[in-house]
Design an enzyme around this catalytic site. Sequence first.
Site, mmCIF file in Angstrom:
data_model
loop_
_atom_site.group_PDB
_atom_site.id
_atom_site.type_symbol
_atom_site.label_atom_id
_atom_site.label_comp_id
_atom_site.label_asym_id
_atom_site.label_seq_id
_atom_site.Cartn_x
_atom_site.Cartn_y
_atom_site.Cartn_z
ATOM 1 N N ARG A 177 -8.998 -97.688 -12.916
ATOM 2 C CA ARG A 177 -9.541 -96.587 -11.885
ATOM 3 C C ARG A 177 -8.536 -95.551 -11.868
ATOM 4 O O ARG A 177 -8.706 -94.531 -11.920
ATOM 5 C CB ARG A 177 -10.247 -97.121 -10.647
ATOM 6 N N GLU A 191 -16.711 -93.608 -0.677
ATOM 7 C CA GLU A 191 -15.090 -93.218 -1.013
ATOM 8 C C GLU A 191 -14.784 -91.948 -1.359
ATOM 9 O O GLU A 191 -13.568 -91.430 -1.054
ATOM 10 C CB GLU A 191 -14.911 -94.188 -2.285
#
Length: 787
Positions: A324, A725
Amino acid sequence: MTAPYEGPPKGGPHVRSERETVAHESARGHVTGDALYTDDLLSRYPELLHAWPVLAPHAHATLETLDLAPALAEPGVIATLSASDVPGEGDSGANRHDEPLFPTEILFFNQPVAWVLATSLDAARNGAARVTATYSPLPAVLTIEQAIEADSYLTGPLRISDGNMTALADSAVRVDGELSIGGQEHFYLETQSAIAWLDETGGVALHSSTQHPAETQEIVARVLGVPKHRVTVECVRMGGAFGGKEVQANAWAAVAALGAWKTRRPVRVRLTRALDMALTGKRHPYLARYSAGLATDGRLQALRLELFSDGGWSLDLSEPIMWRSLFHCDNAYRIPAVDVTGRVCRTHKTSQTAFRGFGGPQAMLVIEDVLSRAAQRLSIPGDVVRERNFYRDGDTTHYGQRVDEAARMTTIWTQLKATSELDRRRAAIDRFNAEHPHRKRGLAMTPVKFGISFTATFFNQGGALVLVYRDGSVQVNHGGTEMGQGLFTKVQQIALESLGVTRERIRMMPTRTDKVPNTSATAASAGTDLNGAAVADACAQIRSRLLPVAASLLGCDEAAVVFADNVVSANGRTASFAAVCEAAYRQRIPLFAHGYYRTPDIHFDLAAGRGRPFHYFVYGAAVSEVEVDGFTGDYRLVRSDLLEDAGQSIAPIVDRGQIEGGFIQGVGWLTIEELLWDARGKVATAGASTYKLPSWSELPEIFNVALLERPPQPNVVFGSKAVGEPPLMLAISVREAIREAIAAFRPGAEVTLDSPATPERVFFAIRHVRAGAEEAEIAGTISRRDR
Ligand code: MTE
Ligand code: HPA
Ligand code: MOS
C-alpha cells in the site's frame, strides 16, 4: 448476487433529511455504559480463570530452561500452558506461521514464553512471577539502520517502476534526502481481550475483540487441531481497533481457547494497558531515501524512492502494508517516471501491524516532504506546486490504474481554498511574521487521494444474513465488526431504507462466525462498501418476495406498491409491513435471505506491479495554520479546515466523526506521539504517562469540517464512499504548516524535518535554519535519535 446498489428504493429529499440526524446506534450506550465490550461479559462465566504471561526479559535470546512447576504452588493457580499442551499447531502467525505461542528463541523483549491460569488475575500474576527460566542472550537488531547493515529482512524487495527514469538526471531541480518516520501506538481504549469456553455440544466458543472473527476462528481451530466448524467466534463490538486488532487479536484468543480446552473451564485473557503496549505491534516506523526531479515550475518529473519499514519480530501484515505504501507514493500527483522499492526490516521489536492508512500515510508523507522542500527551494507557494502536479481525468498511476474522477480533487481544492480564505490568510500571516521575531506562523494546504479496496483482491467480498420475523421485526447479521466507526449505524440505515421499516424494527446482531462464514477483516475502510452491499442484496431479495404478496393484499399492480415506515401502500390503500410478512409466511414464502457482494473489476499482478487494485479513490484536502514559539519549539494549531468527499453519505454525523477523529489521530502521529525503545529493546513508552496522546488541547482552535456536497459514487452502496482511513492523512497539512513556520525564521530557508515534529525537533530545526551549517550537525543527531 444482485447488481451493486446505487440508491435506496425510494430516495429523495425525505430520506436525505432523515439521514442528516442519524446518530451512532450505540452512542447512548457508549455514554451510559450500557454498551458492552468483550471483557464486560466475564461475570457470565462461572468458574472463569484469568491468564497472565511469563515474559522473557531479552530482545533476542535462546530459552535454555523453563520450570513452570513453582507457579502451581501459588494459591489459586489452576494450570500452566506450555508447548506440550497444544493439540494442534502452537503458532498464531496468520500468514507465515512465524509466531510460536511458546517460543524457544526469544525474538522481542517481553515475549510471552508460557501462561499461568488462576482463579484471580493477581494469583495468575503471582504464579507467573514464581516461574524460573534461564536464557542465553543473543545480539539484537533494534533499528532500521542496524537491520539494513545486518541484511536483516522479513521480505525481499517489492517494486513498482514506471516511465523513463532518465528523467531524473535530466530534471532542472533535484530534491534528494532521507526521511525518518516514527511509528504509532494504537491506544484503542479497550485493550486486547478474549473469553473462551467449551459449549454444550463440544464446540469451542469465544468472545473476542477482533476485527476479523473468521481469522480468529481459523487460528483457534489450528492451535486446537480441530475443524473450523468446532469453533465459534463472536465480537459484540470493540472499544476501538484502528487496525491493531486486524490480526493481533488472534494470539490472545488462541491462548484463551487453549486454556479452556485444557482446564474445561472458561478462560479470560485481557491485556493490561502496560502489557498491551509492551507486547502488541504498532504503526511501522519507516526510513525513506528519495531522489526527486522537478521542472523549475515545480512539476514532478521523476521519483526514485527506497522505503524500509521496521516490521519487528514477525511478518504479520507488513507485506501488504508495504504494497500500500508503494501504491500511495504518488498521493494525488502524476509523476511521469517512478521507481519505488520497499523492504520490510526484521528487528527484535514488537511485530508492527495494520494502523489506519495501512502504509499509505508513510509514503504520502514522503511525496509531501518532497513537494514542500521543492516549493521552499523554488519560492513558489506549496499549494501552487501541489495543484500543478494533480492528476487529471484519464491519467494513469505508476501501477497502471486509470484515475477516474480526478476532477473531484480539483473541485475540493478550489472550494477549500475559498472557504478557508487561503490567500487572505497567507497575507495576514506574512504581516504577523514580519512583526514577530520569535513567534512565527505557518500555513499549508495538502491533498489526499486514497485507494479503496483490499489490495489482496480476494478479500473484497462481503456476506449477510437477514432474518425477517412474522411480526415484521428484523435481525441483521453481516460479516463486518463494529469498532466505533459506525458501521452498524450505516448498515442499519441501509436495511431500514431497503425494507421500508423504521429503525427500531431492525436489530443489529453481534458479529458471529456461525451466522456468516469466511468473512474478511473489517478493514481497508471497506466495511460498509462490502457488508452494506451484502445486506442491501439480502433485503432486495426479501422485498422482491414480499412484493407480490403486498400487491395481492392491496389489490394493485406490483409497480404501484410503496414500502415506507412499516406500511405498505398503493393507491390510497395500506397494509402494515407485519401483515404482509404474516401473509407471506402463510403462503410459505421464506422471510430470510443471505446476501453477498463482491467488488467488481479489480485485479493486480504482483509480479508485474500492474493492475487495477482499487475500486475507486477517496479525495480530500486540508488547510492548517500553526504558530511556533522560537524559544521552545512548542506550537499550537490555530486553525484547520477540512473538506472530504464521502459521496452520498449514509450517516453524515458518523462520517463527520470519522473525519474529525481520523484527522486528530493523524495530528498525534505527526506531531506529539513518539514511540521509544530503550537500549535493551524494551518499549520505553508503555503507558499514557510516557506516551503523549492528542486530547482537547491539541484540537485546532478553529476547526471547520465539511463534506463535499453529495456527489454519489457510482457502483458503491447507496452512492456512498469509504471514510474510515483517508482523513488521517489530512493531518499532513499540520506538519507542513509547522515546516512553513520554521522557514519563516529565516526567509528563503529550505527546511528538512523528520517525523514526528515534536517541539524538541522543531526547536532544533529552528536553530538549524537560524544558524546554518554547524548547527545542522546537532539537529541531525537529535532528530535521528530513538526512532
Ligand atoms: N473509528 C473508530 N471509532 N474506531 C476504530 O477502531 N478504525 C479505523 C476506521 N475508523 C476505527 C475507526 C480503521 S483502521 C478502519 S480500516 C476503518 O475504521 C474500518 O471500518 P470501516 O471499514 O467500516 O470504515
Ligand atoms: N488494507 C487493510 N487491511 C488489509 C489490507 C489492506 O489493503 N490487505 C490485507 N489487510
Ligand atoms: Mo484499518 S488499518 O484497514 O484496520
